[in-house]
Design an enzyme around this catalytic site. Structure first.
Site, short mmCIF file in Angstrom:
data_model
loop_
_atom_site.label_atom_id
_atom_site.label_comp_id
_atom_site.label_asym_id
_atom_site.label_seq_id
_atom_site.Cartn_x
_atom_site.Cartn_y
_atom_site.Cartn_z
N HIS A 72 -71.21 0.44 146.80
CA HIS A 72 -70.23 0.41 147.77
C HIS A 72 -69.52 0.75 149.22
O HIS A 72 -69.35 1.99 149.19
CB HIS A 72 -68.77 -0.09 147.45
N TYR A 200 -58.54 -4.57 147.59
CA TYR A 200 -56.74 -4.65 147.39
C TYR A 200 -55.66 -5.51 147.44
O TYR A 200 -55.60 -5.44 148.84
CB TYR A 200 -57.07 -2.92 147.79
N PRO A 292 -53.43 4.92 139.21
CA PRO A 292 -54.99 4.30 138.79
C PRO A 292 -55.08 3.53 141.41
O PRO A 292 -56.19 3.55 140.99
CB PRO A 292 -54.92 2.75 138.62
N LYS A 296 -58.71 7.11 140.84
CA LYS A 296 -59.01 9.23 141.82
C LYS A 296 -58.81 9.75 140.38
O LYS A 296 -59.08 10.60 139.78
CB LYS A 296 -57.42 9.59 142.30
N TYR A 384 -61.01 8.31 149.86
CA TYR A 384 -61.41 7.22 148.55
C TYR A 384 -62.25 7.29 148.37
O TYR A 384 -62.71 6.87 147.01
CB TYR A 384 -61.06 5.91 149.63
P1 FAD Z 1 -59.39 10.95 128.11
O1 FAD Z 1 -60.17 10.10 128.95
O2 FAD Z 1 -58.16 10.92 128.07
O3 FAD Z 1 -60.25 11.26 126.80
C1 FAD Z 1 -59.41 12.60 126.09
C2 FAD Z 1 -60.36 12.50 124.67
O4 FAD Z 1 -59.76 13.44 123.98
C3 FAD Z 1 -59.84 11.35 124.30
O5 FAD Z 1 -61.43 10.50 123.83
C4 FAD Z 1 -59.11 11.26 122.92
O6 FAD Z 1 -59.29 10.64 121.78
C5 FAD Z 1 -58.97 12.58 122.79
N1 FAD Z 1 -58.04 13.97 122.17
C6 FAD Z 1 -57.03 13.33 122.58
N2 FAD Z 1 -55.97 14.30 121.85
C7 FAD Z 1 -56.66 15.14 120.89
C8 FAD Z 1 -56.89 15.99 119.99
N3 FAD Z 1 -55.48 16.39 119.41
N4 FAD Z 1 -58.21 16.77 119.28
C9 FAD Z 1 -59.31 16.14 119.89
N5 FAD Z 1 -59.13 14.98 120.48
C10 FAD Z 1 -57.87 14.16 121.31
N6 FAD Z 1 -58.92 5.77 136.11
C11 FAD Z 1 -59.06 5.06 137.42
O7 FAD Z 1 -59.21 6.15 138.34
N7 FAD Z 1 -59.21 3.43 137.41
C12 FAD Z 1 -58.75 2.83 136.56
O8 FAD Z 1 -58.95 1.93 137.06
C13 FAD Z 1 -58.04 3.77 134.66
N8 FAD Z 1 -57.55 2.65 134.60
C14 FAD Z 1 -56.86 3.84 133.27
C15 FAD Z 1 -56.46 2.94 132.08
C16 FAD Z 1 -55.48 4.00 130.82
C17 FAD Z 1 -55.09 2.92 129.96
C18 FAD Z 1 -55.77 4.87 130.72
C19 FAD Z 1 -55.41 5.42 129.76
C20 FAD Z 1 -56.24 6.17 132.08
C21 FAD Z 1 -57.03 5.29 133.23
N9 FAD Z 1 -57.74 6.10 134.60
C22 FAD Z 1 -58.28 5.14 134.95
C23 FAD Z 1 -57.87 7.64 133.94
C24 FAD Z 1 -59.46 7.66 133.75
O9 FAD Z 1 -59.83 6.77 132.16
C25 FAD Z 1 -59.12 9.04 133.28
O10 FAD Z 1 -58.51 10.09 134.04
C26 FAD Z 1 -60.26 9.84 132.78
O11 FAD Z 1 -60.63 8.55 131.26
C27 FAD Z 1 -59.81 11.03 132.52
O12 FAD Z 1 -60.95 11.36 131.29
P2 FAD Z 1 -60.79 12.66 130.63
O13 FAD Z 1 -61.63 13.40 128.93
O14 FAD Z 1 -59.93 13.44 130.66
O15 FAD Z 1 -60.00 12.55 129.50
C1 DHB Z 2 -61.07 -0.50 139.43
C2 DHB Z 2 -59.82 0.58 139.43
C3 DHB Z 2 -59.17 1.09 139.77
O1 DHB Z 2 -57.92 1.63 139.93
C4 DHB Z 2 -59.12 1.32 141.25
O2 DHB Z 2 -58.41 1.70 142.28
C5 DHB Z 2 -60.79 0.87 141.74
C6 DHB Z 2 -61.40 -0.14 140.66
C7 DHB Z 2 -61.62 -0.68 138.08
O3 DHB Z 2 -61.56 -0.45 136.91
O4 DHB Z 2 -62.31 -1.31 138.53
#
Ligand code: FAD
Ligand code: DHB
Length: 389
Positions: A72, A200, A292, A296, A384
């Site tokens: 994009h 957006y 979100p 980021k 962005y």
């Molecule tokens: P996580 O993805 O949370 O991974 C952590 C892992 O650790 C999980 O698999 C969990 O099961 C495991 N875990 C937890 N506790 C323990 C433990 N005690 N022992 C062992 N394992 C454990 N970001 C965007 O940019 N756009 C979005 O649209 C967006 N939507 C989101 C929607 C939701 C509902 C959530 C919660 C987050 C969203 N995010 C989004 C944020 C993005 O998904 C996260 O920033 C990203 O997943 C971070 O990755 P991570 O590996 O640090 O954490």
């Molecule tokens: C998506 C989520 C976001 O928070 C964003 O800023 C752009 C795209 C997505 O899930 O596609």
């Protein structure tokens, strides 16, 4: 068991770190609380910055991303029926790639399995011991049986609700938080995206976002009340509300269909400092959360992984502690900028319950400034597509 780096959490941060370390012959074990199917069933982020793409390339996990990801060059923004475009490539020379977090995670798991590297699932009662000593270890249970891993370092990649952050004593830890008075209701549907770029939308009825995963898989979000439940929203009600929040020509072009996933995420800004305590390093959502708006979350997790990976390489390849010693400072400097951008973009695009007429005028004036000012667009585009590591 013994390893060099024990990684708590098998989400994108933990898996990416593990694969990068693997390319350098640095051994790790990933401990994940859930099953692989559960982790892959979570629909989350969709937009990848160049920095994350480069890390996936370095990890040898970017083939499918290059084949299936959608490049994009810009994004659309709307308020009421007005719509304008911010061109990322024109302003920064860099596009972003639309490729779901689910797919990133799947590619990383596949690479890990192909490499014969160890991931333990259904791990319970993880406890990190001796993080403030030179010989930490991690204990955990699988099927009721207790295990122990001795290691050089522990990477806390276990998300916002994990144990790693809680391991840092309260007198060392400082937390900063802002909770927003609304959430995002998201749906996934097997329908073609309404536009080939993201929209957006700021509207009098609240924020909306039109996103996608591929040419026949769309992801849409609408700002909702914190008390709403996904089951309160029929598909029909969701589509009606989305149409009211985007420009009329886009609403008319919107193809609707049954949702295949529907969920609500509350919005929060959160940072913990420091991100390192002795031999324990926090990475990704374990250390910080962004709202979100601006995509980021996953990308900031990736920049942490970059700093930690380089710090650990410095340690094992050059015998230098400099990189690990600088980890928290370097990661946090970038984290706070991502926090600022996400907070600014959220403030610009949502309806707040206590917003005055003056506040609304300020929002419109700022969006107008962004629509008409090249310097403002460049600043938005730079943030962005991702600030440099
Ligand atoms: P996580 O993805 O949370 O991974 C952590 C892992 O650790 C999980 O698999 C969990 O099961 C495991 N875990 C937890 N506790 C323990 C433990 N005690 N022992 C062992 N394992 C454990 N970001 C965007 O940019 N756009 C979005 O649209 C967006 N939507 C989101 C929607 C939701 C509902 C959530 C919660 C987050 C969203 N995010 C989004 C944020 C993005 O998904 C996260 O920033 C990203 O997943 C971070 O990755 P991570 O590996 O640090 O954490
Ligand atoms: C998506 C989520 C976001 O928070 C964003 O800023 C752009 C795209 C997505 O899930 O596609």
């Amino acid at each position: 068991m013994k390893t060099q780096v024990a990684i708590v959490g098998g989400g994108p941060s933990g898996l990416l770190l593990a694969q990068l370390l693997h390319t350098r012959g640095i051994e790790s074990v990933v401990l994940e609380r859930k099953t692989k199917d559960y982790v892959l069933g979570r629909i989350r982020a969709g937009v990848l910055e160049r920095g994350l793409v480069a890390l996936l390339e370095e990890a040898g996990c970017a083939d499918r991303l290059h084949a299936e990801g959608i490049v994009h060059d810009g994004t659309l923004m709307s308020y009421g029926d007005e719509m304008f475009r911010i061109d990322f490539t024109e302003h920064t020379g860099t596009p972003v790639v639309v490729y779901g977090q689910t797919e990133v995670t799947r590619d990383l798991y596949e690479a890990r399995e192909a490499a014969g590297a160890q991931t333990l699932f259904n791990v319970e009662d993880v406890v990190i011991h001796g993080a403030d000593t030179d010989a930490p270890h991690v204990t955990f249970a699988i099927d009721g049986e207790t295990h122990r891993i001795d290691c050089d370092f522990v990477a806390g990649c276990d998300g916002f609700h994990g144990v790693s952050r809680q391991t840092i004593p309260l007198e060392v830890r400082r937390e900063y938080e802002k909770v927003y008075p609304f959430g995002w209701l998201g749906i996934l549907s097997r329908t073609p995206p309404v536009n080939h770029e993201l929209i957006y939308a700021n509207s009098p009825r609240g924020f909306a976002l039109c996103s996608m995963r591929n040419e026949n898989l769309s992801r849409y979000y609408i700002q909702c009340s914190l008390s709403d439940k996904p089951e309160d929203w029929t598909d029909d009600a969701f589509w009606q509300e989305l149409k009211r929040r985007i420009p009329a020509d886009q609403a008319n072009a919107l193809v609707t269909g049954p949702s295949i996933e529907k969920s609500i995420a509350p919005l929060r800004s959160f940072v913990t400092e420091p991100m390192r305590w002795g031999r324990l390093f926090l990475c990704g959502d374990a250390a910080h959360i962004v709202p979100p708006t601006g995509a980021k979350g996953l990308n900031t997790a990736a920049s942490d992984v970059h700093y930690l990976y380089n710090g650990l390489r410095d340690w094992y390849e050059n015998g230098s502690a400099e990189g690990v010693d600088l980890y928290s400072e370097l990661a946090l400097a970038r984290v706070w900028k991502a926090e600022r951008f996400s907070w600014w973009f959220s403030s610009l695009m949502h309806r707040y319950p206590d917003q005055s007429e003056f506040d609304l005028k300020m929002q419109v004036a700022e969006i107008e400034f962004l629509r008409t000012n090249a310097a403002a667009q460049k600043a938005m585009a730079e943030n962005y597509v991702g600030l440099p590591y």
